[in-house]
Write a protein that holds these residues in place. Structure first.
Motif, PDB file in Angstrom:
ATOM      1  N   THR A 117      -0.006   3.291   0.172  1.00 37.70           N
ATOM      2  CA  THR A 117      -0.517   5.057  -0.155  1.00 37.70           C
ATOM      3  C   THR A 117      -0.479   5.119  -1.424  1.00 37.70           C
ATOM      4  O   THR A 117      -1.262   6.069  -2.128  1.00 37.70           O
TER       5      THR A 117
ATOM      6  N   TYR B  69       3.459   0.978   4.353  1.00 43.57           N
ATOM      7  CA  TYR B  69       2.621   2.074   4.201  1.00 43.57           C
ATOM      8  C   TYR B  69       2.562   2.849   3.060  1.00 43.57           C
ATOM      9  O   TYR B  69       1.559   3.373   2.446  1.00 43.57           O
TER      10      TYR B  69
ATOM     11  N   ASP C  37       6.568   9.977   3.366  1.00 45.10           N
ATOM     12  CA  ASP C  37       4.932   9.542   3.316  1.00 45.10           C
ATOM     13  C   ASP C  37       4.189  10.320   2.444  1.00 45.10           C
ATOM     14  O   ASP C  37       3.297   9.817   1.928  1.00 45.10           O
TER      15      ASP C  37
ATOM     16  N   ASP D 105       7.137   0.903   7.127  1.00 40.83           N
ATOM     17  CA  ASP D 105       7.407   1.990   6.483  1.00 40.83           C
ATOM     18  C   ASP D 105       6.961   1.687   5.012  1.00 40.83           C
ATOM     19  O   ASP D 105       6.231   2.449   4.241  1.00 40.83           O
TER      20      ASP D 105
END
Length: 176
Positions: A48, A44, A175, A41
Motif C-alpha cells: 500500500t 499489505y 492500514d 499485514d
C-alpha cells in the motif's frame, strides 16, 4: 475461540468398580484469541505504501507533462523554433525591418512562454505542497488515534483481559 470443558455432572454408577462416572455438559468459550498473520499485514502495508508513492509520482509527472506540453503547439520547443526561425530569416535579410520586428516579437513570445511555464510549475508545486500538508495532517490524526488505542489496550491488558476489538481498530488505522 478457545474452548474448555464445562463442569460435568456426577453420574452415579452401580456397576463401575472405580466409582461413579460423570456426565459431560459440553464446552464453554474460555477466551477469544486474535489470529493475525504478521507477514500478510507487513506485506499489505508495504504494498500500500509503494502504491501510494508511485501514484503520487505518477500524478505529479502527469501534471508536469500537461504543463510542459511537449511535443505540442504551445510548448517551449515550438516557441524556440519560432524564435530561431525568426533569427534565420533575419540572417538572410538583415536590413529588413519586418525581420527585426519578427525577432523581437518571437523573443517576447518566448519570454512570455517561460513566464507562463514558471507560473504553472509554481502553481503545481503549491498544489503538491498542499496535498503533502493535508497528508501529514491525516497521518498525525491517525497517529493520535493509534496512540490513544495503545493506551486503552495497555489498560485492558493490565487487568488480564484481551482487547481484541481495540487491536482490530488499531490495525485498521495503521492500514490507512
Amino acid at each position: 475461540v478457545d474452548m474448555a470443558t464445562n463442569t460435568p455432572f456426577a453420574y452415579p454408577g452401580l456397576n463401575t468398580a472405580v466409582g461413579p462416572g460423570q456426565l459431560g455438559t459440553g464446552v464453554v468459550a474460555a477466551q477469544y484469541t486474535r489470529l493475525r498473520d504478521q507477514f500478510a499485514d507487513l506485506s499489505y502495508r508495504s504494498g500500500t505504501s509503494d502504491l501510494g508513492q508511485f501514484q503520487a509520482k505518477a500524478d505529479s509527472l502527469t501534471n508536469i507533462d500537461t504543463i510542459i506540453d511537449e511535443p505540442g503547439d504551445t510548448g517551449l520547443t515550438h516557441l524556440l523554433s519560432q524564435f530561431w526561425g525568426s533569427w534565420q530569416a533575419l540572417s538572410v535579410n538583415p536590413d529588413s525591418a519586418a525581420s527585426r520586428e519578427a525577432v523581437r516579437a518571437a523573443g517576447e513570445s518566448l519570454a512570455q512562454g517561460f513566464r507562463d511555464l514558471d507560473g504553472q510549475l509554481t502553481a503545481s508545486q503549491t498544489e503538491a505542497d498542499t496535498r503533502v500538508n493535508l497528508g501529514v495532517t491525516r497521518v498525525n490524526e491517525l497517529g493520535a488515534q493509534v496512540n490513544e488505542l495503545n493506551r486503552q489496550i495497555a489498560l485492558v491488558v493490565a487487568v488480564g483481559q484481551e482487547p481484541n476489538d481495540l487491536r482490530d481498530i488499531r490495525d485498521l488505522l495503521i492500514d490507512q
